[in-house]
Design an enzyme around this catalytic site. Sequence first.
Site, mmCIF file in Angstrom:
data_model
loop_
_atom_site.group_PDB
_atom_site.id
_atom_site.type_symbol
_atom_site.label_atom_id
_atom_site.label_comp_id
_atom_site.label_asym_id
_atom_site.label_seq_id
_atom_site.Cartn_x
_atom_site.Cartn_y
_atom_site.Cartn_z
ATOM 1 N N LYS A 191 49.232 55.269 -22.300
ATOM 2 C CA LYS A 191 48.477 56.513 -22.475
ATOM 3 C C LYS A 191 49.155 57.624 -21.692
ATOM 4 C CE LYS A 191 45.481 59.030 -20.728
ATOM 5 N NZ LYS A 191 45.885 60.439 -20.952
ATOM 6 N N GLU A 267 50.053 54.241 -8.420
ATOM 7 C CA GLU A 267 51.064 55.095 -7.777
ATOM 8 C C GLU A 267 50.447 56.491 -7.740
ATOM 9 O OE1 GLU A 267 53.899 54.082 -6.584
ATOM 10 O OE2 GLU A 267 54.102 52.119 -7.510
ATOM 11 N N CYS A 302 55.762 63.782 -6.865
ATOM 12 C CA CYS A 302 54.877 63.053 -5.950
ATOM 13 C C CYS A 302 55.469 62.978 -4.560
ATOM 14 C CB CYS A 302 54.591 61.666 -6.498
ATOM 15 S SG CYS A 302 56.092 60.759 -6.905
ATOM 16 N N GLU A 401 47.639 67.838 -1.479
ATOM 17 C CA GLU A 401 48.816 67.880 -2.347
ATOM 18 C C GLU A 401 48.705 69.114 -3.249
ATOM 19 O OE1 GLU A 401 49.089 64.956 -5.545
ATOM 20 O OE2 GLU A 401 51.168 64.614 -4.971
HETATM 21 P P1 NAD Z 1 46.002 62.863 -13.056
HETATM 22 O O1 NAD Z 1 45.484 61.834 -12.119
HETATM 23 O O2 NAD Z 1 45.212 64.068 -13.309
HETATM 24 O O3 NAD Z 1 46.281 62.214 -14.482
HETATM 25 C C1 NAD Z 1 47.102 61.067 -14.620
HETATM 26 C C2 NAD Z 1 46.709 60.340 -15.891
HETATM 27 O O4 NAD Z 1 45.382 59.841 -15.740
HETATM 28 C C3 NAD Z 1 46.704 61.214 -17.142
HETATM 29 O O5 NAD Z 1 47.222 60.466 -18.232
HETATM 30 C C4 NAD Z 1 45.226 61.484 -17.335
HETATM 31 O O6 NAD Z 1 44.875 61.740 -18.675
HETATM 32 C C5 NAD Z 1 44.608 60.186 -16.866
HETATM 33 N N1 NAD Z 1 43.199 60.280 -16.451
HETATM 34 C C6 NAD Z 1 42.555 61.346 -15.912
HETATM 35 N N2 NAD Z 1 41.260 61.036 -15.705
HETATM 36 C C7 NAD Z 1 41.075 59.757 -16.112
HETATM 37 C C8 NAD Z 1 39.953 58.882 -16.162
HETATM 38 N N3 NAD Z 1 38.746 59.250 -15.736
HETATM 39 N N4 NAD Z 1 40.144 57.638 -16.643
HETATM 40 C C9 NAD Z 1 41.352 57.229 -17.065
HETATM 41 N N5 NAD Z 1 42.440 58.018 -17.065
HETATM 42 C C10 NAD Z 1 42.312 59.278 -16.582
HETATM 43 O O7 NAD Z 1 47.469 63.209 -12.504
HETATM 44 P P2 NAD Z 1 48.476 64.273 -13.103
HETATM 45 O O8 NAD Z 1 47.972 65.634 -12.753
HETATM 46 O O9 NAD Z 1 48.809 63.944 -14.499
HETATM 47 O O10 NAD Z 1 49.793 63.944 -12.253
HETATM 48 C C11 NAD Z 1 50.019 64.452 -10.994
HETATM 49 C C12 NAD Z 1 49.729 63.409 -9.947
HETATM 50 O O11 NAD Z 1 50.562 62.264 -10.159
HETATM 51 C C13 NAD Z 1 50.052 63.882 -8.550
HETATM 52 O O12 NAD Z 1 49.018 63.528 -7.678
HETATM 53 C C14 NAD Z 1 51.322 63.105 -8.202
HETATM 54 O O13 NAD Z 1 51.533 62.912 -6.834
HETATM 55 C C15 NAD Z 1 51.114 61.836 -8.919
HETATM 56 N N6 NAD Z 1 52.374 61.123 -9.123
HETATM 57 C C16 NAD Z 1 52.611 59.999 -8.391
HETATM 58 C C17 NAD Z 1 53.809 59.309 -8.536
HETATM 59 C C18 NAD Z 1 54.083 58.059 -7.778
HETATM 60 O O14 NAD Z 1 54.953 57.305 -8.204
HETATM 61 N N7 NAD Z 1 53.384 57.770 -6.689
HETATM 62 C C19 NAD Z 1 54.759 59.769 -9.452
HETATM 63 C C20 NAD Z 1 54.487 60.925 -10.180
HETATM 64 C C21 NAD Z 1 53.277 61.587 -10.012
#
Ligand code: NAD
Length: 497
Positions: A191, A267, A302, A401
């Site tokens: 997804k 992650e 991240c 963040e």
């Molecule tokens: P997000 O948490 O808003 O969304 C991530 C994914 O989760 C998306 O596909 C979103 O549609 C889905 N999602 C959102 N709400 C959900 C729910 N209730 N149930 C199931 N799925 C749901 O994050 P984002 O804004 O897309 O990405 C940025 C974040 O990702 C930052 O916090 C960043 O640090 C993190 N990140 C971490 C790493 C790592 O490896 N640690 C790498 C890249 C990004």
Amino acid sequence: MTTLTLADWQQRARDLHIEGRAFIQGQYRPAAAGEVFDCISPVDGRQLAQVASCDAADAEQAVASARAAFDSGVWSRLAPARRKAVLVRFAALIEAHREELALLETLDMGKPISDALAVDIPAAARAIRWSGEAIDKVYDEVAATPEDQLGLVTREPVGVVAAIVPWNFPLLMACWKLGPALATGNSVILKPSEKSPLTAIRVAQLALEAGIPAGVLNVLPGYGHSVGKALALHMDVDTLVFTGSTRVAKQLMVYAGESNMKRVWLEAGGKSPNIVFADAPDLAAAAEAAASAIAYNQGEVCTAGSRLLVERSIRERFLPMVVEALGRWKPGNPLDPATNVGALVDNGQLETVLGYIKAGTDAGAKVLLGGRRALQETGGIFVEPTIFDGVDNAMKIAREEIFGPVLSVITFDSAEEAVAIANDTPYGLAAAVWTADLSRAHRTARALRAGSVWVNQYDGGDMTAPFGGFKQSGNGRDKSLHAFDKYTELKATWIKL
Ligand code: NAD
């Protein structure tokens, strides 16, 4: 290398065919309910496509398809060497479509085309190839049993994996999951983020072409609160792997507890400290690295080095070097190969970043560089790389963040204070230390509570080493052989001799 110009990329963008449907059981199909959402480019505000907005009904179909494929053994019981051959082909197809995939990534989420070409797509292919190549070289174990017993310790694929990924490195984050998940024989439902679904949808076709059987890889675009939640609550999903925010990561653990106790590997976010001691071997290199650590990918990383901890005795000399280095990171048209700072992913992210810049100013921190929206006349979403000096680690801009190009400079007087400030955060994804003193480098690296620590560099990494976080940055690890742990169950088989 590519020699394409801005005009070439703009022409290709106009000619691009964009697939927006879900991919289930080896076929593109609209969402079951017929719903779509608009996919808008942050480069210029243009609508790129209408994308299937999947919901629980699509999740139902994709999980059933993945389960049937898994149970049939068509992939899960294929000899590892044959899975390897397919994944190596899949990686080669990603590479062969590098320019198309890079263009989709740039149009969809705004990153500079030169980065998408040089980093995202090659690294995504490498993740698939590395995992595929490894899988026929890992062995199971025989336990140290008494004479009359044979104890086998074997790994089995966990079954149906749901992978929920973010928008900052859309294809790369997906491939960090797909590589080990597929190599170990699982079926996967991917997804992508609703903000960047296009490359995930496109590579599903390439996976099929490479020989990954129908049903083994399904892609469901749609919103997190809809199809994401449905997958996380599904009783027949065995493992949920996630990259995204800490807020959503916590929610996913709740969903797992409320449903089938599926394994959840997370992650999540970071607020990484970059510590520069007065004896750093090369302050110019440290300044360059501090700039790229916050400006690369518009700070939507991240592991962004968002807290720059500087020893007081070099502040006056070092800060102008950082300002000069970051000043060379300038927002521009992401399709221009010369651009090093692209567009933020959407207006919501812009509001968030500008809100943090205001919070920093309101708290009394001093803007040394940037601080404003840029290139508004283009219709795109850009912000100037920004430096705040005089930041206290208790300020909101140092604790949360931001996920944009906003750097907080914090001054320290001793190594103990530097480590205390560095670790005073809910996150633990990455950290860096700059010093010429070998013992201090090791002592500091040991004391830092983070999954990756860099010495005299920022952001080293490769498929060969595990990547992931301490504390609220997550659990489990992507990349390396350690990633296979997330996608396998250990079985002990006892044979009486
Ligand atoms: P997000 O948490 O808003 O969304 C991530 C994914 O989760 C998306 O596909 C979103 O549609 C889905 N999602 C959102 N709400 C959900 C729910 N209730 N149930 C199931 N799925 C749901 O994050 P984002 O804004 O897309 O990405 C940025 C974040 O990702 C930052 O916090 C960043 O640090 C993190 N990140 C971490 C790493 C790592 O490896 N640690 C790498 C890249 C990004």
